[in-house]
Design a protein around this motif. Structure first.
Motif, PDB file in Angstrom:
ATOM      1  N   GLU A 383       0.940  -1.111   0.059  1.00  0.00           N
ATOM      2  CA  GLU A 383      -0.134   0.025  -0.055  1.00  0.00           C
ATOM      3  C   GLU A 383       0.787   1.075  -0.043  1.00  0.00           C
ATOM      4  N   THR A 422      -5.208  -1.866  -5.070  1.00  0.00           N
ATOM      5  CA  THR A 422      -5.033  -0.517  -4.458  1.00  0.00           C
ATOM      6  C   THR A 422      -4.716   0.648  -5.312  1.00  0.00           C
ATOM      7  N   TYR A 478      -9.769   2.901   0.921  1.00  0.00           N
ATOM      8  CA  TYR A 478      -8.484   3.190   0.307  1.00  0.00           C
ATOM      9  C   TYR A 478      -8.016   4.931   0.518  1.00  0.00           C
TER      10      TYR A 478
END
Length: 492
Positions: A383, A422, A478
């Motif tokens: 991430e 992501t 997110y």
């Protein structure tokens, strides 16, 4: 009829043979099989031997020729992709004078920063579209100041791809795309940037001859042909840095089109049809492969050095011993979006342009010994890489380049569903994943340069899409994780 493409990276050299009629890659291979060494004599330094690149290229060529079983006479043209911003220096006998200073070496930063201040921010940005930064010209200035006796012996300086082309053909040349990597292309004057050459104290003659990206740039010498098992006289008809070439590989040529790659470093590279720049010079602007003064095509690039290299560090030092990357991804998927608050800033591989050439190092934040385990660290690393790319994409948007659809190859970090999803979800962009790579793209580029393909559309008519990744229906987790990541970054 076949096309041969090379991708000369810092980890390996890859070769690919493409059937010019069908677009099929009939053979590909790379060398060395373990990651090529990078010499770091001091913190922030990174060097490689150009002779090693040539040896790797020979091994990769022999492998693909053996695999394909084609007659070398059937290879119509050769194309070259290469790691950007490296510095190769040779004397009048074409002997390499020192190891190449490669892209992730940071020693040029103070020289570029000083030039930016003394030449003038506005002059540099309006004419180079960047600050001189840590690019090839600044690396050469370091050599001039710190190795003056060696500098006096330099006849020509080259990028890594220019060096490989010289070994193939005996010719020494580059192109506007390449000179824009040096930070020595003047977009106002449409020629080498004399004002920066003069500032650094470089004579214009130190640069290679300037040619075009798609053109005959020499033919294989007898010696090179014998070493490679190819045919003397085979033309080299295309050359580009790895990120412009990655965009070409993904059929990204026109304004608004965007490519991404995530190997050792991670990149989002979009095409702008206007001459524009970031006032803080946090993203890079280069002449794209099809740029002309009459029809500008500027590759706007955000690059994060600590991408795949962070993931490999995690594999070696945090993941269970012997685990594969696929198993790592499965373990990371056990953690929820946002990794329960663990945040990773992935800047541990040299100075980062997006941070205005600061070298902050990689850092982990928010670890709670009672709730977090390996899965949270593994997911947070992926991430963090994505969020650093999106931070650059926000700057690109401020320059007027919207990112609604991203083209990427099915390789490296894009093999991870967490990474793909992501990136799609935080950016809101659809991601199309294609079956291609840099060496295959270089082969197709050679076909354009040789006139085998009349247009890029013809060259890429057989490009195969593997999948499309849509943003999550609910992007909120997110975006919240990104907001937390950005808050940590801005504290640094």
């Amino acid at each position: 009829m076949y096309l041969l493409g090379y991708d000369v990276g810092s980890s390996s050299v890859k070769a690919a043979i493409v059937n010019a009629q069908t677009g099929e890659c009939v053979a590909s291979d790379f060398y060395p099989k373990s990651e090529a060494p990078i010499k770091a004599h001091k913190a922030g330094w990174a060097e490689q031997s150009p002779e090693n690149w040539w040896q790797y290229l020979k091994e990769a060529t022999h492998a693909v020729m053996n695999k394909s079983k084609i007659d070398p006479k059937e290879i119509a043209a050769v194309g070259i992709s290469y790691q950007m911003h490296g510095l190769v220096a040779i004397d009048k006998e074409c002997r390499v004078l020192r190891d190449a200073i490669i892209w992730c070496d940071s020693r040029g930063v103070p020289y570029g920063d000083k030039a930016f201040e003394e030449v003038g921010n506005e002059k540099c940005l309006s004419r180079l579209l960047n600050s001189p930064g840590n690019f090839t010209a600044s690396k050469l200035k370091w050599v001039k100041d710190n190795e003056p006796e060696l500098f006096e012996k330099i006849w020509k300086v080259m990028l890594p791809g220019d060096y490989i082309a010289m070994r193939l053909t005996g010719e020494i040349c580059t192109n506007p795309e390449g000179l824009s990597e040096y930070m020595l292309w003047d977009f106002q004057e449409n020629k080498a940037a004399d004002f920066l050459l003069e500032y650094f104290g470089f004579d214009n003659s130190i640069l290679p001859e300037i040619t075009t990206t798609f053109s005959e740039q020499g033919r294989l010498t007898k010696m090179a042909a014998e070493e490679l098992g190819l045919v003397e006289g085979t033309p080299v008809t295309y050359r580009a840095g790895d990120q412009p070439n990655n965009a070409l590989s993904l059929n990204v040529f026109n304004p608004g089109e965007v490519a991404s790659t995530a190997g050792t470093s991670g990149v989002v590279y979009g095409i702008n049809g206007n001459i524009a720049y970031d006032p803080q010079s946090r993203v890079n602007n280069f002449a794209h492969v099809n740029h002309t003064a009459e029809a500008p095509r500027i590759g706007v690039m955000t690059c994060i050095n600590g991408t795949g290299i962070l993931n490999s560090w995690i594999k070696r030092n945090i993941a269970p011993e012997g685990i594969s990357y696929e198993e790592m991804n499965e373990m990371a998927a056990q953690a929820p979006v946002g990794s329960l608050g663990v945040t990773v800033l992935p800047f541990g591989n040299g100075a980062e342009r997006v941070l205005q050439n600061r070298e902050t190092g990689c850092s982990f934040h928010g670890i709670n010994f009672n709730i977090h385990n390996r899965s949270h660290l593994l997911r947070a690393a992926q991430e963090g890489i994505v969020f650093s790319l999106y931070y650059g994409m926000e700057i690109m948007k401020d320059m007027g380049l919207e990112v609604n659809r991203i083209h990427a190859g099915h390789a490296n970090m894009f093999l991870s569903d967490i990474f793909r999803t992501t990136l799609a979800s935080v950016s809101g962009a659809v991601i199309d994943i294609f079956d291609t790579d840099g060496a295959v793209g270089a082969a197709r580029g050679a076909g354009i340069g040789a006139g085998i393909y009349k247009t890029p559309a013809e060259a890429f008519r057989t490009l195969r899409k593997i999948m499309t990744v849509e943003p999550a229906a609910d992007r909120t987790p997110y975006l919240e994780a990104y907001a937390r990541w950005k808050a940590f970054l801005l504290k640094e």
